[in-house]
Design a protein around this motif. Structure first.
Motif, mmCIF file in Angstrom:
data_model
loop_
_atom_site.group_PDB
_atom_site.id
_atom_site.type_symbol
_atom_site.label_atom_id
_atom_site.label_comp_id
_atom_site.label_asym_id
_atom_site.label_seq_id
_atom_site.Cartn_x
_atom_site.Cartn_y
_atom_site.Cartn_z
ATOM 1 N N GLN A 124 0.823 -1.202 0.000
ATOM 2 C CA GLN A 124 0.000 0.000 0.000
ATOM 3 C C GLN A 124 0.862 1.259 0.000
ATOM 4 O OE1 GLN A 124 -2.447 -0.547 3.479
ATOM 5 N NE2 GLN A 124 -3.993 -1.729 2.374
ATOM 6 N N ALA A 125 1.918 1.237 0.811
ATOM 7 C CA ALA A 125 2.788 2.412 0.902
ATOM 8 C C ALA A 125 3.492 2.681 -0.422
ATOM 9 C CB ALA A 125 3.809 2.214 2.017
ATOM 10 N N THR A 180 10.083 13.570 -2.036
ATOM 11 C CA THR A 180 8.830 12.834 -1.838
ATOM 12 C C THR A 180 9.092 11.407 -1.395
ATOM 13 O OG1 THR A 180 7.638 14.190 -3.446
ATOM 14 C CG2 THR A 180 6.733 12.010 -2.983
ATOM 15 N N VAL A 181 10.052 10.742 -2.036
ATOM 16 C CA VAL A 181 10.395 9.378 -1.628
ATOM 17 C C VAL A 181 10.857 9.361 -0.175
ATOM 18 C CG1 VAL A 181 11.978 7.452 -1.996
ATOM 19 C CG2 VAL A 181 10.958 8.598 -3.966
ATOM 20 N N LEU A 182 11.725 10.295 0.188
ATOM 21 C CA LEU A 182 12.233 10.351 1.564
ATOM 22 C C LEU A 182 11.110 10.608 2.569
ATOM 23 C CD1 LEU A 182 15.560 12.304 1.120
ATOM 24 C CD2 LEU A 182 15.327 10.116 2.306
ATOM 25 N N ARG A 183 10.265 11.587 2.282
ATOM 26 C CA ARG A 183 9.189 11.917 3.219
ATOM 27 C C ARG A 183 8.214 10.756 3.383
ATOM 28 N NH1 ARG A 183 9.733 17.077 4.648
ATOM 29 N NH2 ARG A 183 10.724 18.533 3.179
ATOM 30 N N ALA A 206 7.305 8.721 6.781
ATOM 31 C CA ALA A 206 5.915 8.547 7.219
ATOM 32 C C ALA A 206 5.585 7.069 7.410
ATOM 33 C CB ALA A 206 4.962 9.176 6.200
ATOM 34 N N PHE A 207 6.058 6.236 6.490
ATOM 35 C CA PHE A 207 5.791 4.798 6.575
ATOM 36 C C PHE A 207 6.410 4.199 7.839
ATOM 37 C CE2 PHE A 207 7.410 0.489 5.833
ATOM 38 C CZ PHE A 207 6.217 -0.184 5.637
ATOM 39 N N ILE A 260 16.261 4.141 2.481
ATOM 40 C CA ILE A 260 15.503 3.262 3.372
ATOM 41 C C ILE A 260 16.081 3.258 4.785
ATOM 42 C CG2 ILE A 260 14.864 0.859 3.824
ATOM 43 C CD1 ILE A 260 14.792 0.508 0.738
ATOM 44 N N MET A 261 17.392 3.093 4.897
ATOM 45 C CA MET A 261 17.995 2.867 6.204
ATOM 46 C C MET A 261 18.079 4.111 7.073
ATOM 47 S SD MET A 261 18.182 -0.291 6.061
ATOM 48 C CE MET A 261 18.851 -0.491 7.719
#
Length: 207
Positions: A69-70, A89-92, A96-97, A164-165
């Motif tokens: 979903q994310a 946007t990817v980072l934010r 949030a996820f 990601i990390m």
């Protein structure tokens, strides 16, 4: 024509997944027996096995649901964004996820590194699409003269790893990692790093 039985089955399945996710987050995967999942979901223990093969299948299904979903939401946001907005946007969204799913991720991560199937799911369903999307975007930027030629197959995994990390460490271990920095600080600095590298801007160079 609607299928009431199908809707009921889907709803019951989601109730079981929600119950399992909350218990895994509270107690950890290993310390959560199936009978406790059934109790929280309001079903008999045997009912769990009508919808899932067992506790392991539940964990895989939860991971697939929340991560899928994310990522679908993130992909929908990326269309027609410029470079800076794309990276930010990817980072934010990753921040949030992680923030929204922190308790479950704390239960999931230890299992992921000891469970081959779960690890394969993470790499195939999460990293592979991220690599593919990122590689396509970077190749378009190179072709348009907006990015220097590079080995995309090396650059994209390197960028994706930190995408990601860093948010994961920042939220899961805030007292040990990036102390004193906000999410906005991290997003801004990483966006500049990915787009500008470490070279000084022309106005920052010493004559």
């Amino acid at each position: 024509m609607d299928n009431p039985a199908g809707k009921e089955t889907s709803a019951r399945r989601m109730e079981i997944l929600d119950a399992a996710a909350s218990l895994f987050a509270e107690r950890g995967y290993e310390r959560t027996p199936v009978k406790e999942i059934a109790k929280r979901a309001g079903v008999a223990p045997g009912t769990i096995y009508i919808y899932f093969e067992g506790k392991h299948d539940l964990l895989l299904s939860i991971a697939d649901r929340i991560i899928g979903q994310a990522w679908s939401g993130t992909q929908a946001q990326l269309a027609a964004l410029d470079k800076e907005a794309y990276v930010a946007t990817v980072l934010r969204n990753i921040f949030a996820f992680v923030r929204e799913n922190r308790p479950f991720l704390q239960a999931l991560i230890p299992e992921m590194w000891t469970d081959d199937e779960l690890r394969d799911q993470f790499f195939n369903q999460i990293l592979a699409p991220l690599f593919e999307t990122g590689a396509g975007y970077l190749e378009e930027q190179i072709a348009a003269g907006q990015a220097r030629p590079c080995r995309v197959e090396i650059v994209i995994p390197a960028i994706a790893g930190s995408l990601i990390m860093l948010p994961l460490f920042h939220i899961l271990a805030p007292e040990q990692f990036l102390i004193g920095f906000s999410e906005d600080d991290v997003v801004e600095e990483l966006t500049r790093l990915y787009l500008e590298g470490l070279k000084p801007a022309p106005e920052e160079t010493t004559p």
